[in-house]
Design an enzyme around this catalytic site. Structure first.
Site, PDB file in Angstrom:
ATOM      1  N   THR A  29       9.296  -7.534 -12.523  1.00 25.91           N
ATOM      2  CA  THR A  29       8.579  -8.492 -12.600  1.00 25.91           C
ATOM      3  C   THR A  29       7.384  -8.953 -11.709  1.00 25.91           C
ATOM      4  OG1 THR A  29      10.369  -9.654 -13.559  1.00 25.91           O
ATOM      5  CG2 THR A  29       8.851 -11.131 -12.945  1.00 25.91           C
ATOM      6  N   ASN A  82      -6.403   4.935  10.165  1.00 32.59           N
ATOM      7  CA  ASN A  82      -5.842   3.471  10.472  1.00 32.59           C
ATOM      8  C   ASN A  82      -5.957   3.735  11.925  1.00 32.59           C
ATOM      9  OD1 ASN A  82      -3.805   5.568   9.355  1.00 32.59           O
ATOM     10  ND2 ASN A  82      -2.400   4.256  10.593  1.00 32.59           N
ATOM     11  N   GLY A 141       0.789  -1.310   0.028  1.00 30.50           N
ATOM     12  CA  GLY A 141      -0.044  -0.119   0.051  1.00 30.50           C
ATOM     13  C   GLY A 141       0.964   1.183  -0.036  1.00 30.50           C
ATOM     14  N   THR A 142       1.854   1.130   0.825  1.00 27.00           N
ATOM     15  CA  THR A 142       2.831   2.331   0.842  1.00 27.00           C
ATOM     16  C   THR A 142       3.262   2.844  -0.441  1.00 27.00           C
ATOM     17  OG1 THR A 142       3.432   1.528   3.218  1.00 27.00           O
ATOM     18  CG2 THR A 142       5.170   3.176   1.822  1.00 27.00           C
ATOM     19  N   HIS A 148      -2.796  -7.244   2.470  1.00 25.98           N
ATOM     20  CA  HIS A 148      -2.683  -7.830   3.689  1.00 25.98           C
ATOM     21  C   HIS A 148      -3.863  -7.278   4.752  1.00 25.98           C
ATOM     22  CE1 HIS A 148      -0.472  -5.218   6.176  1.00 25.98           C
ATOM     23  NE2 HIS A 148      -0.195  -4.788   4.853  1.00 25.98           N
ATOM     24  N   GLN A 198      -7.449   1.166   4.360  1.00 26.99           N
ATOM     25  CA  GLN A 198      -8.017   0.734   5.572  1.00 26.99           C
ATOM     26  C   GLN A 198      -9.560   0.114   4.955  1.00 26.99           C
ATOM     27  OE1 GLN A 198      -7.331  -0.489   8.505  1.00 26.99           O
ATOM     28  NE2 GLN A 198      -5.190   0.077   8.390  1.00 26.99           N
ATOM     29  N   CYS A 221       6.017   3.807  17.419  1.00 24.47           N
ATOM     30  CA  CYS A 221       7.023   3.586  18.557  1.00 24.47           C
ATOM     31  C   CYS A 221       8.347   3.370  18.161  1.00 24.47           C
ATOM     32  CB  CYS A 221       6.669   2.173  19.126  1.00 24.47           C
ATOM     33  SG  CYS A 221       5.268   2.381  20.285  1.00 24.47           S
TER      34      CYS A 221
HETATM   35  N1  PLP Z   1      -2.304   3.641   4.395  1.00 28.49           N
HETATM   36  C1  PLP Z   1      -3.049   3.206   5.547  1.00 28.49           C
HETATM   37  C2  PLP Z   1      -4.164   4.324   5.796  1.00 28.49           C
HETATM   38  C3  PLP Z   1      -2.880   1.972   6.516  1.00 28.49           C
HETATM   39  O1  PLP Z   1      -3.303   1.759   7.565  1.00 28.49           O
HETATM   40  C4  PLP Z   1      -1.452   1.412   5.616  1.00 28.49           C
HETATM   41  C5  PLP Z   1      -0.935   0.243   6.681  1.00 28.49           C
HETATM   42  O2  PLP Z   1      -1.163   0.201   7.770  1.00 28.49           O
HETATM   43  C6  PLP Z   1      -0.944   1.923   4.659  1.00 28.49           C
HETATM   44  C7  PLP Z   1      -1.268   2.886   4.172  1.00 28.49           C
HETATM   45  C8  PLP Z   1       0.265   0.937   4.270  1.00 28.49           C
HETATM   46  O3  PLP Z   1      -0.030  -0.295   3.715  1.00 28.49           O
HETATM   47  P1  PLP Z   1       1.273  -1.429   3.422  1.00 28.49           P
HETATM   48  O4  PLP Z   1       1.482  -2.023   4.745  1.00 28.49           O
HETATM   49  O5  PLP Z   1       0.847  -2.421   2.592  1.00 28.49           O
HETATM   50  O6  PLP Z   1       2.551  -0.538   3.100  1.00 28.49           O
END
Ligand code: PLP
Length: 384
Positions: A239, A153, A69-70, A203, A181, A326
């Site tokens: 890939t 989140n 997601g990042t 995930h 989320q 943390c």
């Molecule tokens: N954006 C939000 C709102 C999230 O809660 C998270 C993960 O906690 C992410 C992005 C990042 O996702 P990933 O863990 O797949 O990089």
């Protein structure tokens, strides 16, 4: 000792359908290969892409597989900004102070390289009020990109993303929504929302770790920010993980099927927590305010030490998080609570419980039985 898992927003256990799909395709070869085994891998990838597109109201070509997601957030935010710079557009970025670091950090990096960043104001409930004239004014001015999370989140607060997209598009500004989320938990329709790009992460809905989704319109599209073989429309060279894509599609399909019933079930469990915890523990605040994700219950216990709460719960078999970053064992104030105007002592006693597929009444019973003693001891630890 059985463990009672209350950190589903951090990650949720992989669904059996996803494990099965992953195992079935783990031996897939390069989906870019022109020979039979490559074409076979590509057929699996295409099917996964089509399933995901249909479930999220997008066209298959708009589904870009990423590594997290990042990564999806980074490609969208930095890529839309870069696209604007390449066509001589604005250097403004509109965002919010409660974003996940996946958005917060690329926005900071853009600011460091000369972007003008405007942050929308957040209210005490954790929601962004777009009827607030100052917020509306920020979106009325054209920008290179405007980015806002769909749901937070930490607190679970659901943001007015439809209005956000409408206001930004009114100024001709491309929009990104971090829906990490939300996807797999609430209905998402990419085309109906009208957003330019949207990020999700497998995930968080029972798919594998290390697979992200970026939904990206054909135009305006982000300019690439990493370069290589040109896979995934040139937006995410490298890939492609065929087994991960198949597992993600299987997980999303099951999540979509269970979504309505699961949202009702989780909301009832959360309501019980939100009602009972303040009755059992004096001087506690419920942070989560509606509208919120059905599985989020966030509290603050002023004077309680964050690390002590996590460790004492863990010893009792309950796994939860403070929801804040943390670092080296130092419990730092959450940037989300800070933006909501939460004071130091209160914000440091934050505790987030996130419920999911494996959570039942017995988990909530266990937590309610354990929590008062934990908070009492964590308050003693917090006094030093
Ligand atoms: N954006 C939000 C709102 C999230 O809660 C998270 C993960 O906690 C992410 C992005 C990042 O996702 P990933 O863990 O797949 O990089």
């Amino acid at each position: 000792m059985a463990s009672y898992f209350f950190d589903h927003a951090a990650t949720t256990p992989m669904r059996q359908v996803a494990i099965d799909a992953w195992a079935e395709h783990a031996g897939a070869l390069n989906a870019g290969g022109q020979y039979s085994s490559g074409r076979a891998a590509n057929a699996v990838l295409s099917e996964a892409r089509e399933t995901i597109a249909e479930l999220l109201g997008a066209d298959p070509v708009e589904v870009v597989f990423t590594g997290s997601g990042t990564e999806a957030d980074n490609i969208a935010v930095s890529g839309l900004y870069r696209a604007a710079q390449m066509s001589g557009g604005s250097n403004r970025v509109v965002s919010t102070p409660i974003e996940h670091p996946g958005v917060l950090e690329p926005v900071k990096a853009l600011a460091a390289s000369g972007a003008q960043v405007d942050l929308l104001h957040v209210g005490a409930t954790g929601h962004i009020d777009l009827d607030d004239p100052a917020n509306a004014a920020m979106l009325a001015e054209p920008a290179a990109v405007a980015t806002m999370m769909w749901a937070n989140n930490e607190t679970g607060a659901i943001q007015p993303v439809e209005r956000f997209v409408e206001l930004a598009l009114g100024a001709g500004t491309p929009t990104h929504v971090d829906a990490v989320q939300v996807v797999g938990h609430l209905p998402v329709n990419f085309h109906a929302l009208g957003v330019t790009t949207l990020a999700a992460s497998a995930h968080k809905f029972g798919g594998p770790k290390g697979v992200g989704l970026l939904l990206a319109r054909r135009s305006p599209a982000p300019a690439p920010i990493l370069f290589g073989g040109g896979q995934e429309r040139g937006l995410r060279s490298g890939t492609v993980d065929v087994a991960g894509a198949a597992a993600t599609a299987a997980a999303l399909k099951e999540a979509a099927r269970e979504m309505d019933a699961e949202a009702t079930r989780l909301a009832a469990l959360c309501d019980r927590l939100i009602e009972r915890v303040p009755q059992l523990i004096p001087d506690c605040s419920v942070t989560t305010a509606q509208p919120a994700l059905p599985g989020h219950a966030h509290f603050t216990f002023p004077g309680a030490n964050g690390d002590a709460m996590i460790m004492l719960l863990d010893v009792g078999g309950v796994e939860a998080s403070t929801g804040s970053a943390c670092n080296s064992g130092v419990n730092r104030m959450s940037h989300v609570l800070e933006a909501m105007g939460c004071e130091g002592d209160q914000a440091l006693g934050a505790l987030r419980f996130t419920l999911g597929r494996t959570t039942g009444e017995e988990d909530v019973d266990k937590l309610l039985a354990l929590l008062p003693g934990v908070i009492e001891k964590a308050r003693v630890a917090g006094a030093f």
